[in-house]
Design a protein around this motif. Sequence first.
Motif: not given
Length: 271
Positions: A102, A106, A113, A116, A210
């Motif tokens: 992941a 990104a 994205v 996250l 994130t």
Amino acid sequence: MTATAPTHTSEPALWIERKGQGPDVLLIAGLGDPAEAWQFQLDGLGDRYRLTAFDNRGVGRTPLPDGPLTVATMADDAAAVMRHLEIPAAHVAGFSGGSVIAQELALRHPELVRSLVLVSTWSAIDTYFRSVVDSWRWMAVAAPGERAFLEAFFVWIYTYRAHADGTVAQIIDETLAFPYKSSPETIQRTIDAFLAHETADRLRNIVAPTLVLAGGQDITTPPRYGRAVAETIPNARFEVLPAEAHQPFQEVPEEFNARVDAFWREVEGRV
């Protein structure tokens, strides 16, 4: 709903599971885990999100191709799944090795994205982590049988609570009954890919909101690894589940789902 998606020319098709309606979520599993590893999320969040999970290369119903296996290639696979399904952007959640994929997704495909969630993550390989994962590498072929391998491997993955109350025994039985188990070659080649990959010097380039989640009892990727990731990604949030180990999304799915749902709702509101 199930489907297969071609990734790159001459490469294998990836097996896909989809469920729900709403904003798109892409779930990326960890070492040797098929899409079913996310069943609690597919079932528990489908009333609010359209969730997509898939089998990584060599896992479940996706074949293992010849040639090098890299995290960058697996990140490109994830991007190909999204483009095949015409998903313009998604909330991306990755667990363990899937969290590294992941991160790379990104970095390589930032336009895909929306946010996250990195669970039990890391960004650099130190001596401790290499020793842990190297032990899994030889254990995959040296264990006297599949059950013995899982019993030893899951000591690193689940809490004492899950071992004591029979949860781990049940997971082992279900894993052994699953008709599409990962081969030792898949485990070893995937481990090699993870050990060859680092993102620590590039994480500052991630622009997506994130959330980093760590288990306070995780002996595989202790919270210090996740904290280092969160401190490097601009404006990332770091949260610890004090009583949980490496795989909280399976052991405490309601708490996990509530945390990620709150984060995604916040991102949706901000957008």
